[in-house]
Design an enzyme around this catalytic site. Structure first.
Site, PDB file in Angstrom:
ATOM      1  N   LYS A  58       0.800  -1.044  -0.022  1.00 51.34           N
ATOM      2  CA  LYS A  58       0.093  -0.080  -0.009  1.00 51.34           C
ATOM      3  C   LYS A  58       0.933   1.120   0.091  1.00 51.34           C
ATOM      4  O   LYS A  58       0.468   2.305  -0.614  1.00 51.34           O
ATOM      5  CB  LYS A  58      -0.723  -0.217   1.217  1.00 51.34           C
ATOM      6  CG  LYS A  58      -2.436  -0.386   0.806  1.00 51.34           C
ATOM      7  CD  LYS A  58      -2.409  -2.091   0.993  1.00 51.34           C
ATOM      8  CE  LYS A  58      -2.440  -2.592  -0.419  1.00 51.34           C
ATOM      9  NZ  LYS A  58      -2.306  -4.040  -0.609  1.00 51.34           N
ATOM     10  N   GLU A 213      -2.422 -14.299 -17.420  1.00 50.57           N
ATOM     11  CA  GLU A 213      -3.385 -14.683 -16.448  1.00 50.57           C
ATOM     12  C   GLU A 213      -3.993 -16.193 -17.064  1.00 50.57           C
ATOM     13  O   GLU A 213      -4.451 -16.301 -18.106  1.00 50.57           O
ATOM     14  CB  GLU A 213      -4.686 -14.052 -16.091  1.00 50.57           C
ATOM     15  CG  GLU A 213      -5.827 -14.556 -15.292  1.00 50.57           C
ATOM     16  CD  GLU A 213      -5.327 -15.476 -14.295  1.00 50.57           C
ATOM     17  OE1 GLU A 213      -4.919 -14.509 -13.191  1.00 50.57           O
ATOM     18  OE2 GLU A 213      -5.714 -16.383 -13.953  1.00 50.57           O
ATOM     19  N   ASP A 321      -3.983 -17.362   7.548  1.00 51.34           N
ATOM     20  CA  ASP A 321      -3.682 -17.791   6.069  1.00 51.34           C
ATOM     21  C   ASP A 321      -3.403 -19.386   5.963  1.00 51.34           C
ATOM     22  O   ASP A 321      -3.489 -19.943   5.211  1.00 51.34           O
ATOM     23  CB  ASP A 321      -2.501 -17.032   5.465  1.00 51.34           C
ATOM     24  CG  ASP A 321      -2.669 -15.926   4.824  1.00 51.34           C
ATOM     25  OD1 ASP A 321      -3.815 -15.359   5.132  1.00 51.34           O
ATOM     26  OD2 ASP A 321      -1.737 -15.437   4.061  1.00 51.34           O
ATOM     27  N   HIS A 453     -23.045  15.092   3.050  1.00 52.13           N
ATOM     28  CA  HIS A 453     -23.010  15.736   1.595  1.00 52.13           C
ATOM     29  C   HIS A 453     -22.022  16.990   1.625  1.00 52.13           C
ATOM     30  O   HIS A 453     -21.894  17.794   2.522  1.00 52.13           O
ATOM     31  CB  HIS A 453     -24.511  16.596   1.012  1.00 52.13           C
ATOM     32  CG  HIS A 453     -24.001  17.068  -0.333  1.00 52.13           C
ATOM     33  ND1 HIS A 453     -23.845  16.555  -1.095  1.00 52.13           N
ATOM     34  CD2 HIS A 453     -24.017  18.429  -0.197  1.00 52.13           C
ATOM     35  CE1 HIS A 453     -23.921  17.405  -2.268  1.00 52.13           C
ATOM     36  NE2 HIS A 453     -23.829  18.566  -1.910  1.00 52.13           N
TER      37      HIS A 453
END
Ligand code: FAD
Ligand code: AMP
Length: 476
Positions: A58, A213, A321, A453
């Site tokens: 990131k 891919e 994981d 908003h």
């Protein structure tokens, strides 16, 4: 003297370190063994996520996005910059500083919570004993006694026989975070989340990027309305994504790598300066168990666990994981907290139906819950509301008005079944959708919620209104 603990956590990634922190908060005497060493050869906590995963990727995505905006978008605001350039080693050094700060932060948290950080390779002898092996000498340093074991050993990049990594021309995702210059021609095998994120970074900095891919469908797990639009947008940015492309072999010279691949049109060669292999990740269970530990793996090599993350061996749990489910940091952390709670007899539950996914491309792709194609398969009746960012004032002012929000609700009960966002900062917008699903909200609930908003979140509000064909800023 033998050290003894209530809980011994093996692995200090986001699953393991969070489990350790929560165990300590709940009053359990906790240790965490981890074998990671950073580039300086120092033990570093945080696992894949902090060292070579979520955070460094990131950081580079942010840096490359700033650069791309500076060179391509700022003119639209009248901001003129002469001679913009990217200093790649400085960018990598920034990433390293951020990683270092965060991994050191975990060590501080461990100390503050009186968690013993043991550097070494943990190996489960049985439910009560964990062996600590010195990663350098492979000698056993000590055997630690424990009441419970939490396995959180994570995953590592899957390897490909056809493209063995050498840390130079052919690298895995970790190597892709370390390039010291922008490769002119960059090949990536695998157009999954990691391939797309790494491809975006280097493409924004000037690489000519080709992604190969194997599958014919782009991002098959993503709602197909989004993935089709995302494919178009990413291709427009210059990512050359070739679907149905099977890599057969690679040939390396001192100057380049040639990738030989086949697709429906025949055989092809692609020559690149660098090649990233990003074909998925495999669970990390190497030398983790003594034969007598009795822990079983499933047919794909993940540690076999039930809904509560219990392995088949008593008092041994596994999270993150290394077990079934999405390979995502926050999924592992949630499992870590849930296991800690269960150890002190509290009720704990991970809602696997409401785990958000994010792909940090530009626009970002984020989703939670069911896809339209999934619902078609099961035959569950649904209705859909879509709202484009092109009709959102904040997105227009940000020059980020590509994409849309799509809300899928049950046709009869109106309950939100899935929310899919392609658009600016979708990674943050998805949180509202996750909360809605966690609270079993209806599309009407979202439609009746006041949104500030001008914000991007108004697009979520409008998509909820659109479910009932009453969006205000577009024709229904
Ligand atoms: P890991 O983070 O892999 O940690 C496991 C730790 O255990 C490691 O430190 C390892 O050295 C240690 N270990 C293993 N075996 C032993 C042993 N026997 N003894 C002692 N220590 C051991 N996920 C997201 O949610 N968001 C993202 O944006 C994101 N981006 C990613 C980008 C990249 C490039 C990559 C590679 C991954 C990304 N992920 C992302 C995935 C995320 O990093 C993983 O899902 C997450 O790190 C898994 O956490 P874990 O704790 O299960 O394992
Ligand atoms: P992910 O699972 O998100 O990390 O993505 C890995 C991607 O690599 C998936 O889209 C796979 O289809 C793709 N992949 C796996 N093996 C190959 C291969 N041999 N050639 C090209 N792509 C592959």
């Amino acid at each position: 003297m033998t050290r003894s603990y209530d809980v011994m956590v093996i692995g200090a990634g986001p699953a393991g370190y969070v489990a350790a922190l929560r165990c300590a908060q709940l009053g359990l005497r906790t240790a965490c063994v981890d074998k990671w060493v950073n580039k300086e050869g120092q033990p570093a906590l945080g696992g894949t996520c902090l060292n070579v995963g979520c955070i460094p990727s990131k950081d580079l995505l942010q840096a490359s996005e700033y650069y791309h905006r500076l060179t391509h978008q700022f003119q639209a605001y009248g901001i003129r910059v002469k001679d913009a350039s990217i200093d790649v080693p400085a960018m990598i050094a920034h990433k390293d500083r951020i990683v270092r700060g965060l991994t050191d932060g975990i060590a501080t948290l461990f100390r503050a919570n009186s968690i013993d950080h043991i550097h070494g390779h943990g190996r489960v002898l049985d439910s009560r004993r964990v062996e600590i092996i010195d990663p350098k000498t492979a000698k056993v340093n000590e055997v630690v006694q424990t009441t419970h074991v939490i396995l959180a050993t994570g995953s590592e990049p899957a390897k490909m026989g056809e493209a063995s990594t050498d840390g130079e021309r052919i690298v895995d995702s970790s190597g892709a975070l370390e390039f010291q210059e922008v490769p002119k021609r960059l090949g990536i095998i695998g157009a999954g989340i990691i391939g797309l994120e790494m491809g975006s970074v280097w493409c924004r900095l000037g690489s000519k990027v080709v992604l190969l891919e194997a599958l014919d469908t782009f991002l098959p797990a993503v709602d197909q309305q989004l993935s089709k639009d995302a494919l178009r947008q990413l291709q427009k940015q210059g990512l050359d994504i070739r679907l149905g492309a099977r890599v057969v072999s690679t040939h390396k010279t001192s100057k380049q790598v040639t990738v030989h691949y086949t697709d429906s049109r025949g055989e092809h060669d692609l020559s690149v300066d660098r090649l990233i292999v990003a074909v998925g990740r495999r669970p990390n269970t190497d030398n983790l168990f003594a034969p007598e530990s009795g822990v079983s793996l499933d047919e794909r090599g993940f540690i076999d666990v039930d809904e509560q993350c219990r392995t088949n061996a008593p008092n041994i749990y596994a999270i993150g994981d290394v077990v079934r489910g999405p390979m995502l940091a926050h999924k592992g952390s949630e499992e870590g907290m849930a296991v800690a709670e269960s150890l002190v007899g509290r009720t704990a539950h991970v809602n696997y139906e409401a785990i958000p996914w994010v792909i940090y491309t530009e626009p970002e792709i984020a989703w939670v819950g069911k896809t339209e194609q999934g619902l078609k398969e099961t035959g569950e009746p649904y209705k859909v509301g879509v709202f484009p960012f092109a009709a959102n004032g904040r997105a227009r002012a940000m020059e980020s008005s590509l994409g849309f929000v799509k809300i899928i609700a049950h046709a009869e009960t109106d309950r939100v079944l899935g929310v899919h966002i392609l658009g600016p900062i979708a990674s943050e917008l998805i949180a509202e959708a996750v909360l809605a699903m966690e609270y079993a909200a209806s599309a009407e609930d979202l439609a009746r919620t006041v949104h500030a908003h001008p914000t991007l979140s108004e697009a979520v509000h409008e998509a909820a209104l659109a479910v009932d064909k009453r969006a205000l800023h577009k024709a229904n």
